[in-house]
Design an enzyme around this catalytic site. Sequence first.
Site, PDB file in Angstrom:
ATOM      1  N   CYS A   2       0.892  -1.058   0.002  1.00  0.00           N
ATOM      2  CA  CYS A   2      -0.030   0.078  -0.108  1.00  0.00           C
ATOM      3  C   CYS A   2       0.840   1.154   0.001  1.00  0.00           C
ATOM      4  CB  CYS A   2      -1.046  -0.120   1.202  1.00  0.00           C
ATOM      5  SG  CYS A   2      -1.752  -1.579   1.565  1.00  0.00           S
ATOM      6  N   ARG A  27       3.064   0.702  -6.882  1.00  0.00           N
ATOM      7  CA  ARG A  27       2.814  -0.236  -5.843  1.00  0.00           C
ATOM      8  C   ARG A  27       2.132  -1.437  -5.885  1.00  0.00           C
ATOM      9  NH1 ARG A  27       6.555   1.785  -1.485  1.00  0.00           N
ATOM     10  NH2 ARG A  27       5.334   0.533   0.047  1.00  0.00           N
ATOM     11  N   TRP A  75      -4.081  -1.781  -0.993  1.00  0.00           N
ATOM     12  CA  TRP A  75      -3.832  -3.280  -1.717  1.00  0.00           C
ATOM     13  C   TRP A  75      -4.550  -4.243  -0.471  1.00  0.00           C
ATOM     14  CZ3 TRP A  75      -1.644  -8.113  -1.005  1.00  0.00           C
ATOM     15  CH2 TRP A  75      -1.484  -8.772  -1.969  1.00  0.00           C
ATOM     16  N   ASN A 100      -0.163   0.772   6.393  1.00  0.00           N
ATOM     17  CA  ASN A 100       0.475  -0.229   5.541  1.00  0.00           C
ATOM     18  C   ASN A 100       0.954  -1.287   6.503  1.00  0.00           C
ATOM     19  OD1 ASN A 100       0.373   1.623   3.324  1.00  0.00           O
ATOM     20  ND2 ASN A 100       2.393   1.870   3.207  1.00  0.00           N
ATOM     21  N   GLY A 101       0.494  -2.553   5.989  1.00  0.00           N
ATOM     22  CA  GLY A 101       0.941  -3.814   6.604  1.00  0.00           C
ATOM     23  C   GLY A 101      -0.200  -4.705   7.194  1.00  0.00           C
ATOM     24  N   GLU A 523      13.173 -16.387 -15.038  1.00  0.00           N
ATOM     25  CA  GLU A 523      12.832 -15.144 -14.991  1.00  0.00           C
ATOM     26  C   GLU A 523      12.091 -14.699 -16.311  1.00  0.00           C
ATOM     27  OE1 GLU A 523      12.885 -10.984 -13.926  1.00  0.00           O
ATOM     28  OE2 GLU A 523      13.009 -12.861 -13.017  1.00  0.00           O
ATOM     29  N   LYS A 527       8.435 -12.879 -15.972  1.00  0.00           N
ATOM     30  CA  LYS A 527       7.860 -11.889 -16.803  1.00  0.00           C
ATOM     31  C   LYS A 527       6.741 -11.839 -17.514  1.00  0.00           C
ATOM     32  CE  LYS A 527      10.645  -8.988 -14.999  1.00  0.00           C
ATOM     33  NZ  LYS A 527      10.389  -9.952 -13.855  1.00  0.00           N
ATOM     34  N   GLU A 530       3.664 -12.355 -15.425  1.00  0.00           N
ATOM     35  CA  GLU A 530       3.365 -11.167 -14.514  1.00  0.00           C
ATOM     36  C   GLU A 530       2.616 -10.110 -15.218  1.00  0.00           C
ATOM     37  OE1 GLU A 530       6.438  -9.971 -11.281  1.00  0.00           O
ATOM     38  OE2 GLU A 530       7.423  -9.933 -13.443  1.00  0.00           O
ATOM     39  N   HIS A 546      11.437 -35.844 -17.839  1.00  0.00           N
ATOM     40  CA  HIS A 546      10.790 -36.060 -16.647  1.00  0.00           C
ATOM     41  C   HIS A 546       9.272 -35.578 -16.313  1.00  0.00           C
ATOM     42  CE1 HIS A 546      14.639 -38.103 -15.339  1.00  0.00           C
ATOM     43  NE2 HIS A 546      15.142 -37.113 -16.151  1.00  0.00           N
ATOM     44  N   LYS A 645       4.741  -3.685  -6.429  1.00  0.00           N
ATOM     45  CA  LYS A 645       6.045  -3.397  -6.667  1.00  0.00           C
ATOM     46  C   LYS A 645       6.799  -3.806  -5.352  1.00  0.00           C
ATOM     47  CE  LYS A 645       9.768  -1.993  -8.780  1.00  0.00           C
ATOM     48  NZ  LYS A 645      10.349  -3.198 -10.089  1.00  0.00           N
TER      49      LYS A 645
END
Length: 650
Positions: A2, A27, A75, A100-101, A523, A527, A530, A546, A645
């Site tokens: 947040c 964020r 958020w 926040n938290g 990675e 990406k 995301e 496998h 973020k």
Amino acid sequence: MCGIVAGLAQRDISKILLEGLHRLEYRGYDSAGVAVIDAAGELRRARAVGKVRALEEALIEAPLSGAIGVAHTRWATHGRPAQHNAHPHLSNERVAVVHNGIIENHEALRVELEAAGYVFTSETDTEVVAHLVDRELRNGRALPEAVNAATERLKGAFALAVMEQHTPDLLVGVRQGSPLVVGVGIGEHFIASDPLALLPVTDRFIYLDEGDMVAISGDGIQVLERSSDGESLMPVDREVVRYEHSVEASGKGEYRHFMMKEIMEQPTVLSRTLADRLDPQGVRMDAFEASRNSFLAAETGEEKGKGLVDEAQLAALFGEVRQVQIIACGTSYHAGMVARYWLEEIAGLPTQIEVASEFRYRERVAAPGTLFITLSQSGETADTLAALRDIQKLNAEGPQAGRYLASLAICNVAGSSLVRESDISLLTRAGPEIGVASTKAFTTQLVALMLTTLALRQSREGQAADGDDLLARQLLMRLKDLPHVVEQALALDGEIAQLAEQFMHRHHTLFLGRGSQYPIAMEGALKLKEISYIHAEAYAAGELKHGPLALIDEDMPVVAVAPMDDLMEKLKSNLQEVRARGGQLFVFADPEVSLKAGEGVHVVTVPGVCRYLAPIVYAVPLQLLSYHVAVLKGTDVDQPRNLAKSVTVE
């Protein structure tokens, strides 16, 4: 995750708060709100679900103005995205709180407060804070003492900004497990969860330490810390730091999205990360900085507050390293995976890499001489920071044989908690990264990890420190040329944009790599998922037989990274297995790799680079691929759904 912006000024604060919220949009959030105390002494609030522009439109219809205010982007954790759950939260139209938290014991506190007559209007954990503060004010406490008493009841992580109607010239902030900074102005001061929110009004900041409270009034700024019994508050000095980046650094410039701007900035930021850190003998030890409390911090230095490292002590410390433990999350974890190959092969050090959220919740045994390395773009990643604090507690309380040798933070933010609380730090110098999907922060982390690897190599017994180490000298030369090679890789943008059209209507993609390219495949998959919302997974190419081979058909694109290294022939065999089953291959390959394009095989030639630095270069075209696929699909590239973020909660 947040975002908090708050302030006390001698002018209308509402526009400053709104601009701050816009700058915190990166964020991740689902609603936004603002509250002010107006000229008539009334506490007024506006909230909206969705983007900050929805709040902005609401304020055009019903403007708010005042000299003091708090604002927030939320958020969702407790309670769905809805106007009644958006911050700020009020108590009795008197107290306003943004948070926040996560408050872990909010359910028990809610029951207690409801029994005391408080009525809850939201499903959030935050509302208990507003009511607790209100109750303490009604018991006769002043606002700082009321906030202190309230936070003593809270369990969890939180950053708070609090104001109350009857003291319209006082703003209180608290930092406990979630970042909070104070913006220092002239006749006006601010609080925010990120300095970027306040750059239009100040470039001077106080980074609050864990447990700090700040009281901002017409008389100035007072930072307070709790006494040992937690009952009283005592003034404490905290350093004012000038922010190193310009306001323009956080803008998009000529680009449509922050992500593309940040991809294209990589040659510049890689040069910056390397600047002044190499000499003919190797990596300069003064590239590393020591925290104020580190035994490596020098007492002298021209720049006040700069943690100048004692180079002889650091070289001696690195010479004692016998093993490395790397802790990180998300993209930073992939950087750590690459570094494991480097540290073991180049520095000869056994290396473990683990996700922070798993590391912190298991019993651990530290081998003698273990260097503890944490990776984080923001330096506020909750699980990574908690892991660092766990090992510090272990070092303080555990037996000497089970202690970690030292902690090293590789991070992009100089004033962050991770940097300040580690023994040593190496800054990546990537500049502000706004796009949620990390790009330049990732590649600069890799460069910083290579610098660390070389510094450890040159400090170990038996390694030449006089310039006769051939491998080290070759790598130093290649590092100096790296920004130019990355610039060449960026020139593939047009070709990759056309290739991206092949992915528009796909629902799944498989990424393959071998050796140090396997983390780069991971990675690349991260990406793509995301920002384009295409399901993507990565495998070590040797694992195809496998299980993953069962997924291959003509509808499953397979992306492979193929630098020229010892595993190339093995990788070619793996790719033939894919092609034999009708899979569509998209291969990013070294010029020397004899792989021909044809039906079902698309080859993008990546500039030649030495095998050690290939992971850095090959990350770039995968970033471009995910970006162009997302643009074609019309997703929100910079702010993908459900993501944030800076992950400052568990």
